[in-house]
Design a protein around this motif. Structure first.
Motif, PDB file in Angstrom:
ATOM      1  N   VAL A  78       0.847  -1.203   0.000  1.00  0.00           N
ATOM      2  CA  VAL A  78       0.000   0.000   0.000  1.00  0.00           C
ATOM      3  C   VAL A  78       0.874   1.241   0.000  1.00  0.00           C
ATOM      4  O   VAL A  78       0.609   2.210  -0.726  1.00  0.00           O
ATOM      5  N   SER A  79       1.947   1.223   0.780  1.00  0.00           N
ATOM      6  CA  SER A  79       2.869   2.351   0.808  1.00  0.00           C
ATOM      7  C   SER A  79       3.529   2.550  -0.561  1.00  0.00           C
ATOM      8  O   SER A  79       3.670   3.687  -1.030  1.00  0.00           O
ATOM      9  N   MET A  80       3.937   1.457  -1.200  1.00  0.00           N
ATOM     10  CA  MET A  80       4.522   1.553  -2.538  1.00  0.00           C
ATOM     11  C   MET A  80       3.529   2.150  -3.528  1.00  0.00           C
ATOM     12  O   MET A  80       3.892   2.998  -4.344  1.00  0.00           O
ATOM     13  N   MET A  81       2.267   1.703  -3.458  1.00  0.00           N
ATOM     14  CA  MET A  81       1.233   2.223  -4.352  1.00  0.00           C
ATOM     15  C   MET A  81       1.069   3.723  -4.152  1.00  0.00           C
ATOM     16  O   MET A  81       1.012   4.488  -5.123  1.00  0.00           O
ATOM     17  N   GLU A  82       1.001   4.156  -2.903  1.00  0.00           N
ATOM     18  CA  GLU A  82       0.836   5.584  -2.628  1.00  0.00           C
ATOM     19  C   GLU A  82       2.031   6.388  -3.118  1.00  0.00           C
ATOM     20  O   GLU A  82       1.881   7.464  -3.700  1.00  0.00           O
ATOM     21  N   ARG A  83       3.242   5.864  -2.912  1.00  0.00           N
ATOM     22  CA  ARG A  83       4.439   6.586  -3.358  1.00  0.00           C
ATOM     23  C   ARG A  83       4.521   6.656  -4.874  1.00  0.00           C
ATOM     24  O   ARG A  83       4.923   7.676  -5.434  1.00  0.00           O
ATOM     25  N   ILE A  84       4.136   5.575  -5.551  1.00  0.00           N
ATOM     26  CA  ILE A  84       4.186   5.580  -7.017  1.00  0.00           C
ATOM     27  C   ILE A  84       3.208   6.601  -7.583  1.00  0.00           C
ATOM     28  O   ILE A  84       3.547   7.400  -8.455  1.00  0.00           O
ATOM     29  N   VAL A  85       1.971   6.602  -7.079  1.00  0.00           N
ATOM     30  CA  VAL A  85       0.953   7.514  -7.616  1.00  0.00           C
ATOM     31  C   VAL A  85       1.287   8.961  -7.270  1.00  0.00           C
ATOM     32  O   VAL A  85       1.228   9.841  -8.140  1.00  0.00           O
TER      33      VAL A  85
END
Length: 145
Positions: free
Chosen positions: A113-120
């Motif tokens: 979830v953290s990776m998804m937020e950072r990517i977006v």
């Protein structure tokens, strides 16, 4: 007897007896704007094994899939930068990421979830910088001409 007939009739008609009339579920969103119910998590479980070690190597791996249409990218520049960042993790407009970094499924899920937020959020900030620098270049070109 009449009360029981009324009671079971209401149950057959899926009547909730007025308890859930005012309860509305609101969609929950991540900080980056992706709906939580758009994320699909998958884990692997090998069952109980009598062989040591009792935990298999890939048992803590968590995989998340999300359709690109569920990711709030407004401009074509954002979509292009997003596709460049995720690279081969996206096929058929579905983003698939997995994590086996931690010894716990919950930590791996949080990491995804953290990776998804950072990517977006990174994609949006890069697109904003690119649009800002592009407008400044065009303004300087106009002034020079």
């Amino acid at each position: 007897y009449h009360l029981l007939v009324t009671f079971f009739t209401r149950i057959e008609n899926n009547d909730n007896f007025g308890f859930l009339d005012d309860v509305k579920e609101e969609d929950k969103y991540l900080n980056c704007g992706v709906r939580e119910d758009a994320l699909r998590f998958r884990t692997v479980h090998y069952g109980r094994l009598l062989l040591a070690p009792h935990v298999q190597p890939w048992e803590h791996r968590v995989t998340v899939t999300v359709h690109v249409n569920d990711i709030p990218l407004e401009t074509p520049a954002e979509r292009q930068i997003f596709e460049e960042v995720v690279g081969s993790r996206m096929r058929d407009r579905i983003l698939k990421m997995s994590s086996n970094q931690f010894g716990s499924r919950i930590e791996n899920k949080r990491h995804l979830v953290s990776m998804m937020e950072r990517i977006v959020s990174g994609t949006k900030s890069l697109a904003a910088k690119e649009m800002g620098s592009g407008s400044q270049e065009s303004a300087t070109n106009v002034e020079i001409d």
